[in-house]
Design a protein around this motif. Structure first.
Motif, PDB file in Angstrom:
ATOM      1  N   ARG A 192      -2.294  18.074  15.104  1.00 51.13           N
ATOM      2  CA  ARG A 192      -1.303  17.009  15.303  1.00 51.13           C
ATOM      3  C   ARG A 192      -0.315  16.943  14.143  1.00 51.13           C
ATOM      4  N   LEU A 193       0.961  16.810  14.476  1.00 52.21           N
ATOM      5  CA  LEU A 193       1.988  16.725  13.445  1.00 52.21           C
ATOM      6  C   LEU A 193       1.833  15.486  12.570  1.00 52.21           C
ATOM      7  N   ASP A 194       1.228  14.436  13.111  1.00 58.06           N
ATOM      8  CA  ASP A 194       1.051  13.214  12.328  1.00 58.06           C
ATOM      9  C   ASP A 194      -0.311  13.167  11.642  1.00 58.06           C
ATOM     10  N   HIS A 283      -1.323  17.684  26.001  1.00 61.20           N
ATOM     11  CA  HIS A 283      -1.318  16.622  25.004  1.00 61.20           C
ATOM     12  C   HIS A 283      -0.256  16.911  23.951  1.00 61.20           C
ATOM     13  N   LYS A 284       0.209  15.880  23.318  1.00 60.82           N
ATOM     14  CA  LYS A 284       1.212  16.000  22.258  1.00 60.82           C
ATOM     15  C   LYS A 284       0.712  16.966  21.174  1.00 60.82           C
ATOM     16  N   ASP A 285       1.546  17.920  20.819  1.00 59.32           N
ATOM     17  CA  ASP A 285       1.298  18.880  19.740  1.00 59.32           C
ATOM     18  C   ASP A 285       0.176  19.867  20.033  1.00 59.32           C
ATOM     19  N   PRO A 306       2.770  20.612  26.463  1.00 60.21           N
ATOM     20  CA  PRO A 306       3.632  19.453  26.255  1.00 60.21           C
ATOM     21  C   PRO A 306       5.092  19.809  26.542  1.00 60.21           C
ATOM     22  N   ARG A 308       9.133  20.756  26.412  1.00 60.94           N
ATOM     23  CA  ARG A 308       9.834  21.772  25.624  1.00 60.94           C
ATOM     24  C   ARG A 308      10.206  21.258  24.236  1.00 60.94           C
ATOM     25  N   ASN A 310       8.724  19.312  22.289  1.00 57.91           N
ATOM     26  CA  ASN A 310       7.565  19.360  21.400  1.00 57.91           C
ATOM     27  C   ASN A 310       7.312  20.795  20.923  1.00 57.91           C
ATOM     28  N   TYR A 311       7.447  21.756  21.831  1.00 57.01           N
ATOM     29  CA  TYR A 311       7.300  23.158  21.431  1.00 57.01           C
ATOM     30  C   TYR A 311       8.335  23.535  20.371  1.00 57.01           C
ATOM     31  N   GLU A 313       9.499  21.912  18.080  1.00 57.30           N
ATOM     32  CA  GLU A 313       9.158  21.441  16.745  1.00 57.30           C
ATOM     33  C   GLU A 313       8.328  22.475  15.985  1.00 57.30           C
TER      34      GLU A 313
END
Length: 393
Positions: A192-194, A283-285, A306, A308, A310-311, A313
């Motif tokens: 996860r990015l966060d 899911h996110k990330d 997820p 495009r 998000n990809y 990133e």
């Protein structure tokens, strides 16, 4: 009269000086000095004890000769130990940061001494020795190996300086939720990015040597897919069922009774123009090795996952094709056929390789090394109050 008194006084003073001088000479000739006040015994029972005593004495002014004459240890060794002690004290934060890997993730062991060579992270000491718990600055704990009742978690009181790191690389769909994890961890390490400590499944890195001409591997297959974990309810399974009606797909893996080894994987992947990088859950990330391995081997990934945005990133926009960019599986199939016939259009998906390259992650080791680096640089207090809401929502 005054002259006689003066002469007598001078004579008495001279005699006093002679007596004091003589007494002092005799005293220092026959008196054996005691260094009890230095707390350094003349005949110590243990050299280690005397060494410590002598080190303490050396910190006092003008004590070197007394210590050298009365301690039954080698003075050079003592002086070296003092130098080492002072050096350690002056280094402070430069001392190794200890990370205890509480359990091998999925039982997969990895080399604990590669942080500096693989990630240019220095001053880290990784260990699986649980007797080091009280010394460890961080404890890395893999979620999927935690028992539901926490029976295999650390039992000793946690030192105040120690941080527990929650490690997980599975999506929420495939991760069991434990209600008793809130307020237990200090840091998170995941894709996860966060996350506090981000460890994606792969990275796009710059070509440090500058712009490079990239040679696309020779291709003899159009579309490929390798899958073992088959579930008819997965989005990827349903999409594939429609997609294969409009284009030929070379399939591999346990589900298709065509398992391939590591070397075969590399050969097969690089020979495909496109690869179906379909995630098992959305899911996110959550972007896995299913994306990064084709990228690293010169194949264009067609993704389900997820959105495009998000990809993008994580990787360049031209490096992949997203199924959501097409209204139907047939439209996607027609687009891939067009790229197969138009070499210039196909090559546009590799322009990013002039400046970058793809590299896969190292499961477990990367988490431990980056956790060490984070804890080493961040001394602040931190706690994850609601892990369940953050990860599972």
């Amino acid at each position: 009269m005054d002259s006689q008194n003066s002469s007598r006084s001078c004579k008495n003073l001279f005699i006093a000086v002679v007596l004091i001088t003589g007494f002092s000479a005799i005293f220092y000739m026959y008196y054996e000095p005691s260094v009890n006040w230095l707390n350094c015994p003349v005949a110590p029972k243990h050299d280690d004890d005397c060494r410590n005593i002598c080190i303490n004495a050396l910190n006092r002014t003008n004590q070197i000769q007394i210590v050298n004459d009365n301690c039954s240890v080698n003075f050079t060794s003592v002086q070296h130990q003092l130098t080492q002690t002072e050096a350690a004290s002056s280094q402070g934060d430069d001392l190794d940061t200890i990370i205890l890997v509480w359990m091998w993730p999925f039982g997969q062991q990895f080399d604990l001494g590669l942080c500096s060579s693989m990630y240019d992270i220095h001053g880290c000491h990784l260990t699986v020795d649980k007797s080091q718990f009280n010394k460890a600055h961080g404890v890395l704990i893999h979620h999927r190996d935690i028992h539901g009742d926490l029976s295999n978690m650390p039992k000793l009181p946690r030192p105040p300086f120690q941080k527990w790191v929650w490690m997980n690389m599975e999506s929420p769909t495939h991760t069991a939720r434990h209600s008793n994890l809130n307020n237990l961890f200090n840091l998170t390490s995941s894709y996860r990015l966060d996350s506090d400590i981000l460890v994606p499944y792969g990275r796009i890195l710059e070509n440090t040597g500058g712009k490079k001409d990239y040679e696309i591997p020779r291709k003899n297959k159009l579309v490929c897919w390798i899958v073992s974990n088959w579930n008819p309810n997965f989005r990827r399974s349903k999409f594939y069922g429609e997609f294969e009606k409009h284009i030929s797909v070379q399939t591999y893996g346990n589900h298709f009774n065509k398992r391939i080894g590591d070397q075969d994987y590399t050969d097969v992947m690089s020979s495909c123009k496109f690869y179906l990088s379909f995630e098992n859950s959305i899911h996110k990330d959550y972007i896995t090795e299913k994306l990064y391995r084709p990228l690293s081997l010169g194949t264009v990934p067609v993704v389900i996952g997820p959105p495009r945005a998000n990809y993008e990133e994580f990787i360049p926009a031209s490096a992949f094709i997203h199924v959501d960019d097409f209204k139907t599986p047939k439209e996607l199939a027609d687009h891939l056929k067009l790229l197969d016939q138009n070499d210039n259009l196909y090559r546009q998906h590799f322009t990013w390789r002039e400046h970058f390259f793809a590299k896969g992650g190292s499961f477990g080791l990367e988490h431990a090394c980056y956790s060490c680096d984070h804890i080493r640089r961040n001394k602040n207090y931190r706690v994850v109050n609601d892990l369940n809401s953050w990860f599972w929502g």
